[in-house]
Design a protein around this motif. Structure first.
Motif, PDB file in Angstrom:
ATOM      1  N   THR A 294       0.752  -1.335  -0.014  1.00 49.54           N
ATOM      2  CA  THR A 294      -0.070   0.038   0.015  1.00 49.54           C
ATOM      3  C   THR A 294       0.791   1.267   0.002  1.00 49.54           C
ATOM      4  O   THR A 294       0.919   2.072  -0.842  1.00 49.54           O
ATOM      5  CB  THR A 294      -1.018  -0.009   1.107  1.00 49.54           C
ATOM      6  N   GLY A 297       2.601   2.256  -3.183  1.00 46.14           N
ATOM      7  CA  GLY A 297       1.872   2.585  -4.319  1.00 46.14           C
ATOM      8  C   GLY A 297       1.796   1.176  -5.320  1.00 46.14           C
ATOM      9  O   GLY A 297       1.095   1.305  -6.327  1.00 46.14           O
ATOM     10  N   ALA A 299       0.226  -1.822  -4.827  1.00 48.42           N
ATOM     11  CA  ALA A 299      -1.315  -2.047  -4.779  1.00 48.42           C
ATOM     12  C   ALA A 299      -1.974  -1.373  -5.945  1.00 48.42           C
ATOM     13  O   ALA A 299      -2.845  -1.913  -6.635  1.00 48.42           O
ATOM     14  CB  ALA A 299      -1.913  -1.996  -3.768  1.00 48.42           C
ATOM     15  N   GLN A 300      -1.945   0.250  -5.786  1.00 53.36           N
ATOM     16  CA  GLN A 300      -2.854   1.062  -6.616  1.00 53.36           C
ATOM     17  C   GLN A 300      -2.286   0.657  -8.114  1.00 53.36           C
ATOM     18  O   GLN A 300      -3.179   0.580  -8.839  1.00 53.36           O
ATOM     19  CB  GLN A 300      -2.378   2.339  -6.285  1.00 53.36           C
ATOM     20  N   ASP A 301      -0.994   0.775  -8.390  1.00 54.81           N
ATOM     21  CA  ASP A 301      -0.509   0.333  -9.872  1.00 54.81           C
ATOM     22  C   ASP A 301      -1.284  -0.696 -10.323  1.00 54.81           C
ATOM     23  O   ASP A 301      -1.535  -0.880 -11.399  1.00 54.81           O
ATOM     24  CB  ASP A 301       1.104   0.063  -9.619  1.00 54.81           C
ATOM     25  N   ALA A 303      -3.681  -2.438  -9.345  1.00 58.37           N
ATOM     26  CA  ALA A 303      -5.366  -2.305  -9.553  1.00 58.37           C
ATOM     27  C   ALA A 303      -5.483  -1.614 -10.793  1.00 58.37           C
ATOM     28  O   ALA A 303      -6.501  -1.927 -11.630  1.00 58.37           O
ATOM     29  CB  ALA A 303      -5.844  -1.363  -8.397  1.00 58.37           C
ATOM     30  N   ASN A 304      -4.855  -0.551 -11.007  1.00 61.63           N
ATOM     31  CA  ASN A 304      -5.049   0.339 -12.383  1.00 61.63           C
ATOM     32  C   ASN A 304      -4.677  -0.545 -13.534  1.00 61.63           C
ATOM     33  O   ASN A 304      -5.560  -0.618 -14.618  1.00 61.63           O
ATOM     34  CB  ASN A 304      -3.944   1.503 -12.350  1.00 61.63           C
ATOM     35  N   ILE A 343      -4.622  -4.690  -3.218  1.00 58.59           N
ATOM     36  CA  ILE A 343      -4.919  -4.664  -4.742  1.00 58.59           C
ATOM     37  C   ILE A 343      -6.434  -4.592  -5.356  1.00 58.59           C
ATOM     38  O   ILE A 343      -6.859  -3.571  -5.880  1.00 58.59           O
ATOM     39  CB  ILE A 343      -4.275  -5.804  -5.522  1.00 58.59           C
ATOM     40  N   PRO A 346      -9.328  -1.157  -4.144  1.00 59.47           N
ATOM     41  CA  PRO A 346      -9.742   0.087  -4.964  1.00 59.47           C
ATOM     42  C   PRO A 346     -10.387  -0.280  -6.187  1.00 59.47           C
ATOM     43  O   PRO A 346     -11.243   0.535  -6.648  1.00 59.47           O
ATOM     44  CB  PRO A 346      -8.308   0.380  -5.505  1.00 59.47           C
TER      45      PRO A 346
END
Lengths: 426, 135
Positions: A294, A297, A299-301, A303-304, A343, A346
Motif C-alpha cells: 500500500t 503504491g 497495490a494501486q498500480d 489495480a490500475n 490490490i 480500490p
C-alpha cells in the motif's frame, strides 16, 4: 510494474518454493525489499505488533477451540447417525449424509480442515464400505470441508472483515445461502456418482429409530441455530459467538453426552493455541507485506493495470476469479487476503462492487483453493485420514471441484445469493 | 504456557479488559509459534523440495534455518529498538496505563524464542533425512 513490486513478489515466490514457511517468506520478502530500496525498517515490528493486537482477531482461538470441543464432545458422531437415519435409504444416501453432517459441523466450527477431520474420520470409512471409491469419498469430504470456511461462523470471514474493514456479522449472514447451495450441489454430485457406480442403499430406518436419532442429535442440531440466531438478531458479536460456541460445546460434552472430561481441556487449549499461532504469525507477516504494497503504491498500480484490462465489472470479476484460483493453488486463504485485498479494494470501489458480496465470493474461491493441489490444506488432511496419496486424491476430487467452481460462478454473477439475507437485516 | 493461556482465556470470557487480553494474545502467539517451529508445523510449500536428493534437502533445510534466522533477527533487533524507545519515553497504554514496553517486549522475546525453536526443528529434520538415507 515498478522495481519494488518485482523485488517483493520475486523474493516471496523464490522463498515459497524453497519451502520456507509461508509466514517467514512473507516477512522476509518484505524485509529484503525494504532493505534493498532503503525504506524505514524500524517501523516493521510496530506494524506487525499492531496487526496482531486486534480485538476481533481474538475470535480465532475460540473458533478453533469450539471445533475441537464439538468434535470431542461426541456431537459430530450423533449428527452423522441422525443424517444416516433420515437419508440412508435413498440412492447416494451415504454421500448425502457426509454433506449434511459437514454442513452442520461447518456451521459450528470456524475452519475447513477441522470440519474435514471431524466428519471425515467417521464418514469416509463408512462410504468406502458402501462401495464408493476411496479417492472420491475423500475428495467429496475435502470439498465439503472447504464449505467450513464459506458457512458461518468462519475464521476466513473474520480476517476478511479485519482487512477490508466491513462488518463481520454481515459477512457471516451473507455466507449462509452460498454455503447451503454448495452443500446442495455436492449432495447432487454424490447422488449422480452413486447412480453411476450403482451403489446399494442402506435399509430404511423405522420411525422410532428416526425419532431416537433425532433426539440424540438435537443438541448438535441446536448449536448452529443458537450461534447464527445470536449473530443475526444482534444479540452477540462474532467474537462473542465463538465464546458462546465454546461454552455450548463444553456444556453438551460435560453434562449431556458426558463424553468429555475436564482433564482434556489443557491439551485442547494448547492445540488451539498452536493452530492460532500458525495463522496469527501469517497475519502479522502478511500485514507487513500488505503495508508495503500500500505505502509503495504497488497495490494501486496493479489495480490500475487490472482495470486497464477490462472496463466492466463482470469481466473484472472473472479475471479476479482466475487470479484467485491460481493463487489458491500456492498460498493459503489468510495470506491471500492480505496479499490481494490491497490490490482488489480500490477496484471494488471504482467498479461499485459490494464488499460483502466480494467477501463471500473471495472466500468461496479460497475454499476451492483448499482442495486444489499442490497446496490444499484439506487435501493433506484427507490424505492423512485415509492413507491415499496426494496424486490419487487429486484425481478423486475433480468432479467435486468442477461443481464447486460452478457454484462459485453462480455466486459471483448473482449477487442476490449472498446479499439477500444480510439485506433483510437492516 | 497453559497458565498464560488460561489467564487470557479467563480474561476474555469475563470481557474485562480488551487491552490486556490483546497484548497477552501477542505473547501467546509468539510462544505458540515457537512451539510449532520445532514440530515443523508451519505451513510451507514442500512439493518441489520433496523431490530433491537427500543431500540437497539437508542443504536446503540449513538454508531455510539461516533465512528464518535473518527474518527473526531483523524483528528482534528493531523490536528491541521499539521497546527501548517505549521505555525511554515512558509510554503508557491508553486505557489501563500499563507500561507500553512490557507489552512491546513480546516482539523481541518471541523472535528470540522462534530462532531457537526453528533451529531445533531444523536439526530434527536433518536427523530424519539422514535416517532415511541410511535405511
Amino acid at each position: 510494474m515498478s522495481a519494488t513490486a518485482i523485488c517483493l513478489f520475486a523474493s516471496f515466490f523464490i522463498l515459497l518454493f524453497l519451502n520456507v514457511p509461508i509466514a517467514v517468506a512473507l516477512g522476509l520478502s518484505t524485509v529484503i525489499t525494504m532493505f534493498a530500496f532503503e525504506l524505514p525498517l524500524p517501523s516493521l515490528p510496530s506494524t506487525m505488533f499492531s496487526s496482531m493486537t486486534k480485538f476481533t482477531l481474538l475470535a480465532i482461538p475460540f473458533f478453533f477451540l469450539a471445533g475441537l470441543i464439538m468434535e470431542r464432545a461426541g456431537i459430530s458422531k450423533r449428527l452423522i447417525a441422525f443424517a444416516q437415519a433420515m437419508t440412508g435409504h435413498y440412492r447416494g444416501g451415504m454421500a448425502i449424509v457426509a454433506v449434511i453432517a459437514a454442513t452442520f459441523f461447518a456451521s459450528m466450527s470456524g475452519s475447513g480442515p477441522a470440519t474435514m477431520a471431524a466428519v471425515g474420520a467417521i464418514v469416509i470409512p463408512a462410504m468406502v464400505k458402501q462401495g464408493y471409491r476411496k479417492d472420491q469419498s475423500a475428495g467429496l469430504l475435502a470439498t465439503a470441508g472447504g464449505m467450513g470456511i464459506v458457512l458461518p461462523p468462519s475464521i476466513a470471514y473474520v480476517v476478511y472483515g479485519v482487512v477490508a474493514e466491513v462488518s463481520i456479522g454481515k459477512l457471516f449472514i451473507a455466507g449462509i445461502v452460498p454455503g447451503l447451495l454448495m452443500g446442495l450441489c455436492l449432495a447432487i454430485t454424490g447422488y449422480v456418482i452413486a447412480r453411476k457406480y450403482d451403489i446399494p442403499t442402506l435399509p430404511k430406518a423405522s420411525r422410532q429409530e428416526k425419532w431416537k436419532a433425532f433426539k440424540e442429535a438435537s443438541w448438535g442440531l441446536l448449536a448452529p441455530l443458537i450461534i447464527l440466531g445470536g449473530i443475526y438478531s444482534g444479540l452477540f458479536t462474532p467474537t462473542e459467538s465463538a465464546i458462546v460456541a465454546v461454552f455450548y460445546g463444553l456444556f453438551v460434552g460435560l453434562f449431556v453426552y458426558k463424553e468429555f472430561s475436564l482433564k482434556e481441556i489443557p491439551s485442547l487449549l494448547i492445540e488451539s493455541a498452536k493452530n492460532t499461532s500458525m495463522i496469527m504469525l501469517i497475519v502479522a507477516a502478511a500485514s507487513s507485506f500488505a503495508w508495503l504494497l500500500t505505502v509503495e503504491g504497488i497495490a494501486q498500480d496493479m489495480a490500475n493495470m487490472l482495470m486497464g484490462l477490462a472496463d466492466n465489472k463482470y469481466t473484472i470479476l472473472f479475471i479476479i476469479t482466475i487470479i484467485l484460483l491460481i493463487a489458491g493453488m500456492f498460498v493459503d486463504a489468510i495470506s491471500a487476503y492480505y496479499i490481494f485485498l490491497p490490490i482488489f479494494l480500490p477496484i471494488l470501489i471504482a467498479m461499485e462492487i459490494d464488499p460483502i458480496h466480494f467477501g463471500v465470493l473471495m472466500t468461496l474461491n479460497l475454499a476451492i483453493g483448499l482442495v486444489t493441489p499442490p497446496v490444499g490444506l484439506d487435501l493433506y488432511v484427507a490424505c492423512g485420514l485415509t492413507g491415499i496419496s496426494l496424486k490419487q486424491i487429486s484425481i478423486g476430487v475433480i468432479p467435486f471441484l468442477l461443481v464447486a467452481i460452478f457454484v462459485l460462478l453462480l455466486v459471483t454473477y448473482i449477487p442476490a445469493l449472498s446479499l439477500w439475507l444480510p439485506g433483510l437485516m437492516d | 504456557m497453559a497458565n498464560v493461556l488460561s489467564r487470557y482465556f479467563l480474561n476474555v470470557s469475563l470481557s474485562m479488559t480488551e487491552e490486556l487480553t490483546t497484548n497477552l494474545f501477542a505473547y501467546a502467539i509468539f510462544i505458540g509459534a515457537s512451539l510449532l517451529a520445532r514440530e515443523k508445523g508451519h505451513l510451507g510449500f514442500s512439493l518441489l523440495t520433496d523431490y530433491l536428493p537427500p543431500k540437497l534437502q539437508i542443504i536446503i533445510a540449513i538454508l531455510i534455518g539461516c533465512l528464518t534466522t535473518v527474518f527473526f533477527a531483523v524483528l528482534f533487533w528493531f523490536g528491541l529498538e521499539m521497546v527501548m524507545q517505549q521505555y525511554e519515553y515512558q509510554q503508557k497504554t491508553p486505557a489501563l496505563g500499563l507500561d507500553e514496553w512490557i507489552m512491546g517486549l513480546s516482539v523481541p522475546l518471541g523472535s528470540f524464542l522462534c530462532v531457537l525453536r526453528f533451529w531445533e526443528g531444523c536439526i530434527l529434520e536433518i536427523k530424519t533425512i539422514r535416517g532415511r538415507m541410511k535405511s
